[in-house]
Design a protein around this motif. Structure first.
Motif, PDB file in Angstrom:
ATOM      1  N   ILE A   1       0.846  -1.186   0.000  1.00  0.00           N
ATOM      2  CA  ILE A   1       0.000   0.000   0.000  1.00  0.00           C
ATOM      3  C   ILE A   1       0.886   1.243   0.000  1.00  0.00           C
ATOM      4  O   ILE A   1       1.766   1.394   0.840  1.00  0.00           O
ATOM      5  N   GLN A   2       0.629   2.097  -0.956  1.00  0.00           N
ATOM      6  CA  GLN A   2       1.370   3.347  -1.083  1.00  0.00           C
ATOM      7  C   GLN A   2       0.541   4.489  -0.517  1.00  0.00           C
ATOM      8  O   GLN A   2      -0.696   4.456  -0.570  1.00  0.00           O
ATOM      9  N   PRO A   3       1.196   5.521   0.006  1.00  0.00           N
ATOM     10  CA  PRO A   3       0.458   6.653   0.559  1.00  0.00           C
ATOM     11  C   PRO A   3      -0.542   7.257  -0.432  1.00  0.00           C
ATOM     12  O   PRO A   3      -1.676   7.581  -0.062  1.00  0.00           O
ATOM     13  N   GLU A   4      -0.146   7.356  -1.701  1.00  0.00           N
ATOM     14  CA  GLU A   4      -1.034   7.965  -2.693  1.00  0.00           C
ATOM     15  C   GLU A   4      -2.277   7.106  -2.954  1.00  0.00           C
ATOM     16  O   GLU A   4      -3.319   7.618  -3.343  1.00  0.00           O
ATOM     17  N   ASP A   5      -2.183   5.790  -2.706  1.00  0.00           N
ATOM     18  CA  ASP A   5      -3.351   4.923  -2.862  1.00  0.00           C
ATOM     19  C   ASP A   5      -4.407   5.249  -1.809  1.00  0.00           C
ATOM     20  O   ASP A   5      -5.603   5.256  -2.096  1.00  0.00           O
ATOM     21  N   ILE A   6      -3.957   5.525  -0.602  1.00  0.00           N
ATOM     22  CA  ILE A   6      -4.882   5.876   0.485  1.00  0.00           C
ATOM     23  C   ILE A   6      -5.562   7.203   0.165  1.00  0.00           C
ATOM     24  O   ILE A   6      -6.782   7.330   0.273  1.00  0.00           O
ATOM     25  N   VAL A   7      -4.775   8.185  -0.243  1.00  0.00           N
ATOM     26  CA  VAL A   7      -5.314   9.507  -0.570  1.00  0.00           C
ATOM     27  C   VAL A   7      -6.297   9.403  -1.731  1.00  0.00           C
ATOM     28  O   VAL A   7      -7.406   9.955  -1.667  1.00  0.00           O
ATOM     29  N   PHE A   8      -5.922   8.673  -2.775  1.00  0.00           N
ATOM     30  CA  PHE A   8      -6.783   8.532  -3.946  1.00  0.00           C
ATOM     31  C   PHE A   8      -8.124   7.902  -3.579  1.00  0.00           C
ATOM     32  O   PHE A   8      -9.184   8.400  -3.963  1.00  0.00           O
TER      33      PHE A   8
ATOM     34  N   SER B   1      -4.915  -4.404   6.347  1.00  0.00           N
ATOM     35  CA  SER B   1      -6.046  -5.219   5.888  1.00  0.00           C
ATOM     36  C   SER B   1      -7.272  -4.350   5.633  1.00  0.00           C
ATOM     37  O   SER B   1      -7.950  -4.501   4.608  1.00  0.00           O
ATOM     38  N   LEU B   2      -7.567  -3.443   6.553  1.00  0.00           N
ATOM     39  CA  LEU B   2      -8.695  -2.530   6.354  1.00  0.00           C
ATOM     40  C   LEU B   2      -8.446  -1.594   5.179  1.00  0.00           C
ATOM     41  O   LEU B   2      -9.353  -1.306   4.399  1.00  0.00           O
ATOM     42  N   LEU B   3      -7.212  -1.129   5.042  1.00  0.00           N
ATOM     43  CA  LEU B   3      -6.887  -0.229   3.941  1.00  0.00           C
ATOM     44  C   LEU B   3      -6.991  -0.925   2.590  1.00  0.00           C
ATOM     45  O   LEU B   3      -7.407  -0.314   1.608  1.00  0.00           O
ATOM     46  N   ARG B   4      -6.638  -2.207   2.528  1.00  0.00           N
ATOM     47  CA  ARG B   4      -6.795  -2.950   1.272  1.00  0.00           C
ATOM     48  C   ARG B   4      -8.256  -2.961   0.848  1.00  0.00           C
ATOM     49  O   ARG B   4      -8.577  -2.741  -0.316  1.00  0.00           O
ATOM     50  N   LEU B   5      -9.136  -3.229   1.807  1.00  0.00           N
ATOM     51  CA  LEU B   5     -10.570  -3.212   1.512  1.00  0.00           C
ATOM     52  C   LEU B   5     -10.994  -1.810   1.087  1.00  0.00           C
ATOM     53  O   LEU B   5     -11.712  -1.639   0.108  1.00  0.00           O
ATOM     54  N   PHE B   6     -10.529  -0.802   1.808  1.00  0.00           N
ATOM     55  CA  PHE B   6     -10.902   0.577   1.491  1.00  0.00           C
ATOM     56  C   PHE B   6     -10.416   0.979   0.106  1.00  0.00           C
ATOM     57  O   PHE B   6     -11.143   1.621  -0.647  1.00  0.00           O
ATOM     58  N   ILE B   7      -9.215   0.589  -0.256  1.00  0.00           N
ATOM     59  CA  ILE B   7      -8.660   0.955  -1.565  1.00  0.00           C
ATOM     60  C   ILE B   7      -9.418   0.254  -2.685  1.00  0.00           C
ATOM     61  O   ILE B   7      -9.704   0.849  -3.715  1.00  0.00           O
ATOM     62  N   ARG B   8      -9.769  -0.999  -2.470  1.00  0.00           N
ATOM     63  CA  ARG B   8     -10.478  -1.750  -3.517  1.00  0.00           C
ATOM     64  C   ARG B   8     -11.940  -1.357  -3.637  1.00  0.00           C
ATOM     65  O   ARG B   8     -12.482  -1.305  -4.737  1.00  0.00           O
ATOM     66  N   ALA B   9     -12.587  -1.132  -2.519  1.00  0.00           N
ATOM     67  CA  ALA B   9     -14.020  -0.822  -2.528  1.00  0.00           C
ATOM     68  C   ALA B   9     -14.341   0.125  -1.372  1.00  0.00           C
ATOM     69  O   ALA B   9     -14.906  -0.289  -0.361  1.00  0.00           O
ATOM     70  N   PRO B  10     -13.966   1.397  -1.510  1.00  0.00           N
ATOM     71  CA  PRO B  10     -14.117   2.332  -0.394  1.00  0.00           C
ATOM     72  C   PRO B  10     -15.541   2.474   0.109  1.00  0.00           C
ATOM     73  O   PRO B  10     -15.771   2.617   1.310  1.00  0.00           O
ATOM     74  N   ASN B  11     -16.513   2.426  -0.778  1.00  0.00           N
ATOM     75  CA  ASN B  11     -17.896   2.600  -0.332  1.00  0.00           C
ATOM     76  C   ASN B  11     -18.361   1.471   0.576  1.00  0.00           C
ATOM     77  O   ASN B  11     -19.181   1.687   1.457  1.00  0.00           O
ATOM     78  N   VAL B  12     -17.837   0.284   0.371  1.00  0.00           N
ATOM     79  CA  VAL B  12     -18.197  -0.852   1.231  1.00  0.00           C
ATOM     80  C   VAL B  12     -17.754  -0.569   2.656  1.00  0.00           C
ATOM     81  O   VAL B  12     -18.525  -0.721   3.606  1.00  0.00           O
ATOM     82  N   LEU B  13     -16.515  -0.154   2.820  1.00  0.00           N
ATOM     83  CA  LEU B  13     -16.002   0.140   4.154  1.00  0.00           C
ATOM     84  C   LEU B  13     -16.779   1.275   4.793  1.00  0.00           C
ATOM     85  O   LEU B  13     -17.183   1.191   5.949  1.00  0.00           O
ATOM     86  N   VAL B  14     -17.019   2.335   4.044  1.00  0.00           N
ATOM     87  CA  VAL B  14     -17.724   3.497   4.583  1.00  0.00           C
ATOM     88  C   VAL B  14     -19.154   3.127   4.972  1.00  0.00           C
ATOM     89  O   VAL B  14     -19.634   3.492   6.039  1.00  0.00           O
ATOM     90  N   ASN B  15     -19.838   2.369   4.127  1.00  0.00           N
ATOM     91  CA  ASN B  15     -21.237   2.028   4.383  1.00  0.00           C
ATOM     92  C   ASN B  15     -21.412   1.063   5.537  1.00  0.00           C
ATOM     93  O   ASN B  15     -22.407   1.133   6.255  1.00  0.00           O
ATOM     94  N   TYR B  16     -20.461   0.167   5.744  1.00  0.00           N
ATOM     95  CA  TYR B  16     -20.646  -0.878   6.737  1.00  0.00           C
ATOM     96  C   TYR B  16     -19.893  -0.663   8.044  1.00  0.00           C
ATOM     97  O   TYR B  16     -20.150  -1.356   9.013  1.00  0.00           O
TER      98      TYR B  16
END
Length: 83
Positions: free
Chosen positions: A20-27, A66-81
């Protein structure tokens, strides 16, 4: 949770989530249109910790990755749940 991800019709760009790169989290955060404060609350961390990850000053723990991987792949899932 996987069934939610599998049923999702939203297609997110492929991101190398092994390192995970910092820019991936920001994006991912900006794509989801949430603030650092909101993401920090969802992840259960301080805003300062998130800022240090986004700037590349610190690396997230394995659990946070692990949480960031989920957030990067499908951010709305993490936010919604997790809100």
């Amino acid at each position: 949770m996987l069934s939610v991800l599998q049923q999702s019709h939203i297609h997110y760009p492929k991101v190398n989530v092994v390192n995970i790169q910092p820019e991936d989290i920001v994006f991912a955060r900006k794509r989801c249109k949430i603030s650092q404060n909101e993401l920090a609350n969802i992840l259960g961390i301080s805003v300062r910790t998130l800022e240090s990850w986004e700037r590349g000053h610190r690396k997230p723990s394995k659990a946070a990755q692990s949480l960031l991987r989920l957030f990067i792949r499908a951010p709305n899932v993490l936010v919604n749940y997790l809100t």
